[in-house]
Enzyme design. Structure first.
Site, PDB file in Angstrom:
ATOM      1  N   ASP A 112      45.315 -16.098  70.931  1.00  0.00           N
ATOM      2  CA  ASP A 112      46.342 -17.140  70.909  1.00  0.00           C
ATOM      3  C   ASP A 112      45.961 -18.186  69.851  1.00  0.00           C
ATOM      4  O   ASP A 112      44.826 -18.657  69.823  1.00  0.00           O
ATOM      5  CB  ASP A 112      46.373 -17.777  72.318  1.00  0.00           C
ATOM      6  CG  ASP A 112      47.583 -18.651  72.560  1.00  0.00           C
ATOM      7  OD1 ASP A 112      48.613 -18.451  71.902  1.00  0.00           O
ATOM      8  OD2 ASP A 112      47.487 -19.528  73.450  1.00  0.00           O
ATOM      9  N   HIS A 113      46.907 -18.526  68.979  1.00  0.00           N
ATOM     10  CA  HIS A 113      46.711 -19.599  67.985  1.00  0.00           C
ATOM     11  C   HIS A 113      45.508 -19.420  67.059  1.00  0.00           C
ATOM     12  O   HIS A 113      44.706 -20.350  66.891  1.00  0.00           O
ATOM     13  CB  HIS A 113      46.627 -20.971  68.679  1.00  0.00           C
ATOM     14  CG  HIS A 113      47.927 -21.405  69.267  1.00  0.00           C
ATOM     15  ND1 HIS A 113      48.991 -21.811  68.509  1.00  0.00           N
ATOM     16  CD2 HIS A 113      48.345 -21.450  70.558  1.00  0.00           C
ATOM     17  CE1 HIS A 113      50.014 -22.103  69.308  1.00  0.00           C
ATOM     18  NE2 HIS A 113      49.647 -21.878  70.563  1.00  0.00           N
ATOM     19  N   ASP A 171      48.709 -18.559  63.732  1.00  0.00           N
ATOM     20  CA  ASP A 171      49.501 -19.784  63.829  1.00  0.00           C
ATOM     21  C   ASP A 171      49.444 -20.540  62.512  1.00  0.00           C
ATOM     22  O   ASP A 171      48.515 -21.300  62.262  1.00  0.00           O
ATOM     23  CB  ASP A 171      48.991 -20.650  64.989  1.00  0.00           C
ATOM     24  CG  ASP A 171      49.707 -21.998  65.058  1.00  0.00           C
ATOM     25  OD1 ASP A 171      50.633 -22.228  64.250  1.00  0.00           O
ATOM     26  OD2 ASP A 171      49.335 -22.804  65.917  1.00  0.00           O
ATOM     27  N   HIS A 173      53.412 -27.956  74.323  1.00  0.00           N
ATOM     28  CA  HIS A 173      52.167 -27.481  74.941  1.00  0.00           C
ATOM     29  C   HIS A 173      51.563 -28.523  75.895  1.00  0.00           C
ATOM     30  O   HIS A 173      51.716 -29.717  75.696  1.00  0.00           O
ATOM     31  CB  HIS A 173      51.104 -27.219  73.860  1.00  0.00           C
ATOM     32  CG  HIS A 173      51.351 -25.990  73.041  1.00  0.00           C
ATOM     33  ND1 HIS A 173      51.819 -26.054  71.764  1.00  0.00           N
ATOM     34  CD2 HIS A 173      51.169 -24.680  73.311  1.00  0.00           C
ATOM     35  CE1 HIS A 173      51.910 -24.829  71.264  1.00  0.00           C
ATOM     36  NE2 HIS A 173      51.521 -23.966  72.187  1.00  0.00           N
ATOM     37  N   HIS A 196      56.166 -20.615  73.744  1.00  0.00           N
ATOM     38  CA  HIS A 196      54.876 -21.280  74.031  1.00  0.00           C
ATOM     39  C   HIS A 196      55.135 -22.510  74.898  1.00  0.00           C
ATOM     40  O   HIS A 196      56.250 -23.000  74.982  1.00  0.00           O
ATOM     41  CB  HIS A 196      54.202 -21.708  72.721  1.00  0.00           C
ATOM     42  CG  HIS A 196      53.543 -20.575  72.002  1.00  0.00           C
ATOM     43  ND1 HIS A 196      52.191 -20.543  71.746  1.00  0.00           N
ATOM     44  CD2 HIS A 196      54.036 -19.418  71.515  1.00  0.00           C
ATOM     45  CE1 HIS A 196      51.897 -19.420  71.114  1.00  0.00           C
ATOM     46  NE2 HIS A 196      52.997 -18.715  70.959  1.00  0.00           N
ATOM     47  N   GLY A 197      54.075 -23.011  75.525  1.00  0.00           N
ATOM     48  CA  GLY A 197      54.207 -24.236  76.319  1.00  0.00           C
ATOM     49  C   GLY A 197      55.080 -24.057  77.548  1.00  0.00           C
ATOM     50  O   GLY A 197      55.782 -24.977  77.967  1.00  0.00           O
ATOM     51  N   THR A 230      54.491 -23.770  80.763  1.00  0.00           N
ATOM     52  CA  THR A 230      54.213 -24.497  82.012  1.00  0.00           C
ATOM     53  C   THR A 230      55.228 -25.624  82.188  1.00  0.00           C
ATOM     54  O   THR A 230      55.634 -25.935  83.304  1.00  0.00           O
ATOM     55  CB  THR A 230      52.782 -25.079  81.997  1.00  0.00           C
ATOM     56  OG1 THR A 230      51.850 -24.004  82.032  1.00  0.00           O
ATOM     57  CG2 THR A 230      52.532 -25.987  83.198  1.00  0.00           C
ATOM     58  N   ASN A 272      54.226 -17.789  77.230  1.00  0.00           N
ATOM     59  CA  ASN A 272      52.829 -18.230  77.319  1.00  0.00           C
ATOM     60  C   ASN A 272      52.645 -19.304  78.394  1.00  0.00           C
ATOM     61  O   ASN A 272      53.341 -20.322  78.388  1.00  0.00           O
ATOM     62  CB  ASN A 272      52.386 -18.830  75.984  1.00  0.00           C
ATOM     63  CG  ASN A 272      52.209 -17.787  74.903  1.00  0.00           C
ATOM     64  OD1 ASN A 272      52.676 -16.669  75.029  1.00  0.00           O
ATOM     65  ND2 ASN A 272      51.516 -18.166  73.854  1.00  0.00           N
TER      66      ASN A 272
HETATM   67 ZN   LIG Z   1      50.882 -22.018  72.106  1.00  0.00          ZN
END
Ligand SMILES: [Zn+2]
Length: 278
Positions: A79-80, A101, A174, A202-203, A205, A224
């Site tokens: 990741d990233h 990224d 994020h 992404h981000g 949550t 993610n």
């Molecule tokens: Zn991310």
């Protein structure tokens, strides 16, 4: 297992595959147990913080062996990755999927490096993800630009790089601890109309359950999730230490937090359309 094969189906289907950020053995095992219970595929992702804590020579063998032994498809994903060299190192250590990224780079430079990484990955059969636009961070110590993806740029980026999956910025941030992200569905539709590649969120949550359910049915194929699992582990560990002030054994202290990670992962799988209660 390779990301490419998993997310092609997810992109067209009414589900998305979670990529959980893990930081070592305990959370990786908990996530795989959840996946096995639901007979669902899963992606184990390590971000730069995880690799700094447990460098590639140690974390890669743990995760790749867990993936091999699992009864469900498990992708070990970087990741990233922020440079060509770093991403190449992850490939050498056995990751079956990598994200470059280049979101903070000028577009031309992002395209150039992504293309080189796609070429290197193709020689080894490894899947690739890259980001266009930029998903920012709610953590004020991380200075990253936040910029929505432009559909024309996403199209050009996907065409010119040949990347397997494209991370887009459509309203998430994020490290959000509350589900407060406002998803720009209109922007997502405009991207979907132009771009054939599977999309990555992404981000996640910070995304409300009902939004995640909706997004799973779109071309978003990989979602993610990091903070939600870290919060589940941390909160339960704090509770365990409070109710057992004399306990010092980490195996016993980690038992309930690992279960909490598994339960949180089960919840996310179901919201994303995977598993029996979907
Ligand atoms: Zn991310």
């Amino acid at each position: 297992m390779y990301l490419r094969e998993l997310i092609q189906d997810a992109s067209g289907g009414h589900y998305a595959i979670p990529a959980f950020n893990v930081f070592g053995y305990e959370d990786a095992v908990a996530v795989i147990r959840a996946a096995e219970e639901l007979d669902a595929p899963v992606i184990l992702a390590t971000n730069p913080g995880a690799v700094q804590h447990m460098p590639f020579p140690y974390i890669a063998p743990i995760l790749t062996r867990l993936a091999e032994d699992a009864t469900v498809p498990v992708v070990v994903h970087l990741d990233h990755g922020k440079s060509y060299e770093y991403v190449a190192m992850a490939m050498a250590y056995g990751y079956t999927s990598v994200m470059f990224d280049g979101s903070q780079l000028p577009l031309e430079e992002n395209i150039r490096v992504t293309r080189e990484i796609v070429r290197l990955a193709a020689m080894r059969g490894i899947s690739t993800e890259a980001e266009i636009g930029s998903v920012g961070y709610s953590d004020p110590s991380i200075q990253m630009k936040h910029e929505y993806s432009d559909p024309e740029e996403v199209f050009r980026f996907a065409e010119e790089t040949g990347v397997d999956a494209v991370a887009v910025s459509i309203g998430t941030v994020h490290r959000m601890e509350v589900q407060g992200a406002k998803i720009d569905y209109d922007l997502l539709s405009r991207i979907e109309a132009k771009v054939a590649a599977p999309l990555v969120l992404h981000g996640s949550t910070g995304v409300a359950d009902e939004d995640l359910r909706k997004l799973a049915a779109t071309r978003i194929a990989k979602v993610n999730i990091g903070t939600a699992l870290r919060m589940a582990f941390g909160k339960k560990l704090r509770h365990e230490m409070e109710i057992r002030p004399d306990e010092y054994d980490r195996i016993r202290l980690f038992s309930e937090p690992m279960e909490a990670v598994k339960q949180e992962a089960l919840h996310k799988f179901r919201i994303l359309g995977l598993g029996r209660d979907a």
